[in-house]
Scaffold this active site. Sequence first.
Site, PDB file in Angstrom:
ATOM      1  N   SER B 463       3.139  12.127  -5.638  1.00 22.85           N
ATOM      2  CA  SER B 463       3.404  13.329  -6.416  1.00 22.85           C
ATOM      3  C   SER B 463       4.597  14.027  -5.795  1.00 22.85           C
ATOM      4  CB  SER B 463       2.189  14.246  -6.371  1.00 22.85           C
ATOM      5  OG  SER B 463       2.544  15.543  -6.794  1.00 22.85           O
ATOM      6  N   TYR B 476      -4.468  18.732  -2.019  1.00 22.76           N
ATOM      7  CA  TYR B 476      -3.823  17.777  -2.918  1.00 22.76           C
ATOM      8  C   TYR B 476      -2.512  17.271  -2.312  1.00 22.76           C
ATOM      9  CZ  TYR B 476      -1.723  15.960  -7.204  1.00 22.76           C
ATOM     10  OH  TYR B 476      -1.121  15.157  -8.138  1.00 22.76           O
TER      11      TYR B 476
END
Lengths: 280, 593
Positions: B463, B476
């Site tokens: 990501s 995350y």
Amino acid sequence: MTSAVVRELSAELRGFREVQTLAYECAEAVAAQLKPGVTEREAARMQREWLRERGVRDWFHLPFAWFGDRTAFTGFRIPLQFFPTNRRLEAGMPFILDMAPVFKGYTADIGYSGCLGLNPLHDKLLADLEAHRELILREVRERRPLREIYESVDRLMVRQGYANRHRAYPFGVIAHKVDRVRERRLNPTLFGFGTQSLKGLASDALHGHRDGWSPLWSPYRFSDHPPQPGLWAVEPHLGFRGTGAKFEEILVVTDSADPEESAFWLDDDLPHVRRWAEGI
Amino acid sequence: MADLTTIHGARERVVHTGGVELCVVELGDSARPTVVLVHGYPDSKEVWSEVATRLADRFHVVLYDIRGHGRSTAPKPLRGGFTLEKLTDDFVAVIDAVSPDRPVHVVGHDWGSVQSWEFVTVRRTEGRIASFTSMSGPSLDHFGHWIKQRMKRPTPRKVGQLLGQGAKSWYVYMLHTPVLPELAWRGPLGKRWPKILERVERIPAGDYPTASLPSDAAHGAWLYRDNVRARLAHPREDAYAHAPVQLITPLGDAFLSPKLYDQLELWAPRLTRRTLPAKHWVPRTRPDQLTAWIGEFVTATEELEDGVPPQQKAADGKYADRFGGQLVLVTGAGSGIGRATAFAFAEAGARLIAVDRDAESAARTAEMAQLIGAPEAWAEAVDVSDEQAMEKLAEKVAAEHGVVDVLVNNAGIGLSGSFFDTTPEDWKKVLDVNLWGVIHGCRLFGRQMAERGQGGHIVNTASAAAFQPSKALPAYSTSKAAVLMLSECLRAELAGQGIGVSAICPGLVNTNITSTARFVGADSAEEERRQKKSSRLYGLRNYPPEKVADAILAAVVHDKAVVPVTPEARGAHLMSRFTPRALRAIARLEPPL
């Protein structure tokens, strides 16, 4: 609703149903004549002429035709791209015919998806539209805000693996109101839309704005209200990697307390509904 | 001369033609379609042994040593004994012997392909050849025209192509010198050749090259001397292929530029292109892939001959030449980027395994994939964080479908909230799926790839949060940063085995990760509000997962290490390298939720 209102409405509904049937007959007649090499412009003209011969003089919008990946609105950015082009039809290509004739003062707005020859993917899209027709009716009867219903439709499309292509429509609408249109001798169009119908839509928008509703059913805040009684031309449009399919037909919304009567599809005898019933 | 053929289960015979004896071997049922494998330079038929045994259960496979190679005898004198005309005589004699009544499918590698181009473009074999699969060997006639065309109108690009191929063809000039090549081959070069191949081409050690190599290579020098100058100077004008051609281009070929085949459609109207990231000796290094492509092409041609319409429309996606027939596994394939990636691979003709926690959506992905070009697609309901389930999946996939060519570790979950609101359970959940899911995937499927030793590619979806700190996404971002680092380490480790590893860093993409993300430190109503708000934000940004899928396929094709996708991800990636302080300042901002 009082029985007098229902009776009067029924008379009105007959008029709308008649023009919707006429439009679908036109779509089927033109679709039957399509063959490889026909352009979108020719297909649009065939629709126009077929309807003119049967007495249509005014339009909510002029007939459109989209072939191939244009059925999925691939790369559509500006509304001008909706207009028919010189794209030629080929074997196996999907197509969509979309027309909104005004007949005896009644309007219809229909969308017809077809395919020239076999295309299993297109069949799948058409079959998957059935769930949307049921979903929309159910949630309208539940009197959910239109924006929420829009989001439900969107979610179902995502679950099915499709892209929501009515997002590409002006204002991202999935539906808009249709109404009676006064018959005039001259019926000019503006950017493909009949001026009389545009006037109707504009005045609806104006009144609606005061009362907190909109004649356009969109994902935006102005559609955050329960279904407004009247006739809505609903057009869920699925897109999947260069193939698109939709139907468009009229949903009748009333202020009846009985859920069955509060909303119903104007006509269940339409090509796509018959197709599902036959289990194709 | 080698003692015995090393191909297991082969039936051997001798074919007499033009004063030489050709050693021909056959495998498989002779009632099946015949596939003739023609070897190159400096090889003997054993170069095909891996491919031949794999093809033998479906086809009648025929191999022969060309004149002067392996167990076939050499013409006398050697000069003038290796012209393409004579090689064609040999070929016709072989197919007359092994398949007199039925056209054969020819497969040629290197010089085997060069001579097969001659077979497939001359009149006298018309109707005798059903299809031709070419790898690493252009037609000398086409090559001659290619050079002429570039000489006639030299633009900078064309001159560059000429010089590039000219440099790659150094060995052709060498082979034109008299005597020296023979001396080298029979002396030190012949002795060292196996080691050179092992080091440069990474050919697994085994039964190849055979002991006949020095004499094969010495005789084979006449292939060049008898043909190259004559054909390049006066290429035939009528060298049109009379059978369907499948062109397999290894992109890392040290001797031939892929540009050579730019306008091949003009000469071979029924052309299927395939590319593969490998070096020159693909029959040794990529037997599985070649077998799959040859088998598919032969079967399709046979069906067409029999009047059977093709079962499915050919995949015509952007990278169909690269992924056609490959086995691709995508995790998190039930929605979002995973699903879009599965569809993109399907359009390129890959066989697909769609893995998702949600069985229904995985099945849906597999079903739709088959409608758009995947020859086969299967759905598997597996939670990637479940070690045992993943192990079972890996065993099942290997047993039923074979080794995965491309693995996409995409499954992931979102978690937002401050560090102190994030409980150990939250941490565990995020790391289990986002990091351990990737570890399991790489460990299990990556090992299968490495053990097979025929290359492959692993894609891990990280990501932009992997290099962009944020006070809102500590858990995350940490999991994704770990995925990024894991990918880069693994890339280094697997580079030697021809396995690429890419980390994809998408950025804000319109998927349902936001609507299922957890927001810790908020009650359920607040959580739902934030889910809606973030979904709406991502929806407004409206970056389609299809574009990420395209980036993933491109990353595999070009073997890219780290791929930031959206403009903001690319911006953040640049900032993380050049202005990390600014990025740290941004990390302190309150997210607009």
